[in-house]
Design an enzyme around this catalytic site. Structure first.
Site, PDB file in Angstrom:
ATOM      1  N   TYR A 103      -7.835  -6.850 -18.192  1.00  0.00           N
ATOM      2  CA  TYR A 103      -8.884  -7.732 -17.836  1.00  0.00           C
ATOM      3  C   TYR A 103     -10.074  -7.164 -18.754  1.00  0.00           C
ATOM      4  O   TYR A 103     -10.975  -7.880 -19.388  1.00  0.00           O
ATOM      5  CB  TYR A 103      -9.180  -8.105 -16.471  1.00  0.00           C
ATOM      6  CG  TYR A 103      -8.291  -8.848 -15.815  1.00  0.00           C
ATOM      7  CD1 TYR A 103      -7.990 -10.463 -16.252  1.00  0.00           C
ATOM      8  CD2 TYR A 103      -7.725  -8.433 -14.762  1.00  0.00           C
ATOM      9  CE1 TYR A 103      -7.088 -10.848 -15.540  1.00  0.00           C
ATOM     10  CE2 TYR A 103      -6.687  -9.114 -14.108  1.00  0.00           C
ATOM     11  CZ  TYR A 103      -6.243 -10.394 -14.499  1.00  0.00           C
ATOM     12  OH  TYR A 103      -5.446 -11.118 -13.804  1.00  0.00           O
TER      13      TYR A 103
ATOM     14  N   ARG B 152      -3.326 -15.348  -5.436  1.00  0.00           N
ATOM     15  CA  ARG B 152      -2.322 -15.804  -6.121  1.00  0.00           C
ATOM     16  C   ARG B 152      -1.912 -16.943  -5.131  1.00  0.00           C
ATOM     17  O   ARG B 152      -2.082 -17.231  -3.976  1.00  0.00           O
ATOM     18  CB  ARG B 152      -0.742 -14.743  -5.901  1.00  0.00           C
ATOM     19  CG  ARG B 152      -1.043 -13.537  -6.602  1.00  0.00           C
ATOM     20  CD  ARG B 152      -0.068 -12.606  -6.311  1.00  0.00           C
ATOM     21  NE  ARG B 152       0.028 -11.345  -6.891  1.00  0.00           N
ATOM     22  CZ  ARG B 152      -0.529 -10.153  -6.475  1.00  0.00           C
ATOM     23  NH1 ARG B 152      -0.729 -10.200  -5.236  1.00  0.00           N
ATOM     24  NH2 ARG B 152      -0.452  -8.927  -7.066  1.00  0.00           N
TER      25      ARG B 152
ATOM     26  N   HIS C 262      -3.398  -5.248  -6.746  1.00  0.00           N
ATOM     27  CA  HIS C 262      -2.392  -4.630  -7.789  1.00  0.00           C
ATOM     28  C   HIS C 262      -2.127  -3.101  -7.435  1.00  0.00           C
ATOM     29  O   HIS C 262      -2.937  -2.573  -6.961  1.00  0.00           O
ATOM     30  CB  HIS C 262      -3.378  -4.504  -9.394  1.00  0.00           C
ATOM     31  CG  HIS C 262      -3.389  -6.051  -9.916  1.00  0.00           C
ATOM     32  ND1 HIS C 262      -4.391  -6.101 -11.036  1.00  0.00           N
ATOM     33  CD2 HIS C 262      -2.673  -6.870  -9.822  1.00  0.00           C
ATOM     34  CE1 HIS C 262      -4.346  -7.145 -11.418  1.00  0.00           C
ATOM     35  NE2 HIS C 262      -3.188  -7.831 -10.723  1.00  0.00           N
TER      36      HIS C 262
ATOM     37  N   ARG D 282      -7.195 -16.904 -11.033  1.00  0.00           N
ATOM     38  CA  ARG D 282      -7.159 -15.533 -10.672  1.00  0.00           C
ATOM     39  C   ARG D 282      -7.510 -14.839 -11.692  1.00  0.00           C
ATOM     40  O   ARG D 282      -8.529 -13.796 -11.684  1.00  0.00           O
ATOM     41  CB  ARG D 282      -5.710 -15.151 -10.100  1.00  0.00           C
ATOM     42  CG  ARG D 282      -5.422 -13.737  -9.752  1.00  0.00           C
ATOM     43  CD  ARG D 282      -4.079 -13.558  -9.327  1.00  0.00           C
ATOM     44  NE  ARG D 282      -3.640 -12.324  -9.297  1.00  0.00           N
ATOM     45  CZ  ARG D 282      -3.777 -11.483  -8.356  1.00  0.00           C
ATOM     46  NH1 ARG D 282      -4.494 -11.908  -7.253  1.00  0.00           N
ATOM     47  NH2 ARG D 282      -3.373 -10.239  -8.353  1.00  0.00           N
TER      48      ARG D 282
ATOM     49  N   HIS E  14      -2.948 -19.524 -11.553  1.00  0.00           N
ATOM     50  CA  HIS E  14      -3.384 -18.103 -11.993  1.00  0.00           C
ATOM     51  C   HIS E  14      -4.363 -17.933 -13.079  1.00  0.00           C
ATOM     52  O   HIS E  14      -5.010 -16.992 -13.243  1.00  0.00           O
ATOM     53  CB  HIS E  14      -1.981 -17.608 -12.665  1.00  0.00           C
ATOM     54  CG  HIS E  14      -1.660 -16.002 -12.111  1.00  0.00           C
ATOM     55  ND1 HIS E  14      -1.488 -15.836 -10.665  1.00  0.00           N
ATOM     56  CD2 HIS E  14      -1.660 -14.854 -12.690  1.00  0.00           C
ATOM     57  CE1 HIS E  14      -1.232 -14.523 -10.786  1.00  0.00           C
ATOM     58  NE2 HIS E  14      -1.291 -13.892 -11.985  1.00  0.00           N
TER      59      HIS E  14
ATOM     60  N   LYS F 214       2.228  -9.085  -2.687  1.00  0.00           N
ATOM     61  CA  LYS F 214       3.554  -9.021  -3.077  1.00  0.00           C
ATOM     62  C   LYS F 214       4.328  -7.874  -2.100  1.00  0.00           C
ATOM     63  O   LYS F 214       3.501  -6.833  -1.849  1.00  0.00           O
ATOM     64  CB  LYS F 214       3.556  -8.601  -4.718  1.00  0.00           C
ATOM     65  CG  LYS F 214       3.203  -9.558  -5.757  1.00  0.00           C
ATOM     66  CD  LYS F 214       3.570  -9.357  -6.932  1.00  0.00           C
ATOM     67  CE  LYS F 214       3.618 -10.317  -7.978  1.00  0.00           C
ATOM     68  NZ  LYS F 214       3.693  -9.829  -9.222  1.00  0.00           N
TER      69      LYS F 214
END
Length: 305
Positions: free
Chosen positions: A279, A153, A270, A247, A244, A177
């Site tokens: 994806y 990110r 994630h 990514r 992004h 995150k």
């Protein structure tokens, strides 16, 4: 005086003590200040937090729709308010997290728009070619190699410090995150770009950031986005391509080449596999396009000549 404003200040201070990212702090500060303004009519104090019920929150959500905000933005604002109420419950300001009783708006399922491997490699190779008179071409190349080569990110990239790298084993410690850390490998091209850049890195005397700007300070998210936009416009002719996108490309191209979905989940950081599974939809879309082009049963009937 209402407790709502001081509660918001206390909550934001608590987020800061928890080392929340600058991006999270900025968004939550904006969202919660707007929430306070909504409940602060001219010439009147906002109600006490305990007086804000489900009906009032639904009216607030309705005002967000009236402003034309996207569902994604509304979901983020509701998440900020839920976190605030959770904090106020711990502090004893409210007895119930009323915001959790409000239904979350359903987000549309979108398949990410992903550049092909050929398009992405053309972009990164174009950066490496150094055809543009840029002040820090070595830094720019490292930025692209890590965005595409590691699937970071943009906030993770700009937050990297020199001590986060194991240059011998080619591993990076990435803070994602919620300040969750993960280990991400990088390849030979990124290693070569890093080696060239570190020789020319012109940082301030105490600056530990990997990527620095023209003042020798940490390169900001906004600065990094500007670099991506410049090269995307100059090389691909597509200024809409953003960090992004790289990514997305990283994950999709790994999956297309046979990488395990669980491994991709770990590499991307994630928390939920369902987030990574989007994806697979991209890959299926690409697969159907190949089928439509190539399979005899998919081709339209051609009239005899």
């Amino acid at each position: 005086m209402s407790e709502l404003g001081p509660a918001i200040d206390s909550y934001l201070a608590e987020l800061g003590r928890q080392n929340a990212s600058a991006h999270t702090l900025r968004n939550y500060r904006i969202d919660l200040r707007e929430f306070l303004e909504y409940f602060s009519p001219p010439g009147a104090q906002p109600p006490s937090p305990a007086m804000i019920g489900v009906l009032q929150l639904r009216e607030w959500l309705g005002s967000l729709y009236d402003r034309g905000l996207s569902v994604i933005s509304i979901r983020r604002k509701l998440a900020a308010v839920r976190s605030l109420f959770k904090f106020m419950m711990r502090q004893g300001t409210v007895q119930t997290n009323t915001a959790r009783l409000v239904r979350t708006p359903k987000a549309p399922k979108r398949v990410p728009i992903v550049p092909t491997a050929e398009q992405t490699n053309k972009l990164v190779d174009g950066v490496a070619a150094g055809r543009f008179e840029r002040p820090h071409p070595e830094r720019d190349l490292v930025l692209f190699e890590l965005l595409y080569g590691c699937g970071l990110r943009i906030s993770e990239l700009s937050g990297l410090n020199l001590e986060d790298f194991d240059f011998g084993e080619r591993w990076i410690r990435v803070r994602g995150k919620g300040r969750k850390e993960r280990q991400v490998p990088y390849g030979s091209k990124a290693a070569a770009a890093l080696e060239k850049y570190l020789v020319k890195r012109a940082a301030g005397p105490k600056e530990r950031a990997l990527l620095v700007n023209h003042r020798g300070a940490r390169l900001s998210d906004r600065g990094a986005r500007g670099i991506v936009s410049f090269y995307a416009r100059m090389i691909s002719g597509d200024a809409s391509l953003h960090p992004h996108s790289l990514r997305h490309a990283y994950a999709t191209h790994l999956l297309s080449d046979g990488a395990d979905l669980r491994a991709i989940q770990e590499l991307l950081g994630h928390a939920r596999l369902a987030t990574t599974q989007k994806y697979t939809q991209v890959s299926l879309t690409d697969l159907m396009a190949v089928y439509d082009r190539a399979h005899p049963k998919a081709r339209k009937h051609r009239p005899a000549t």
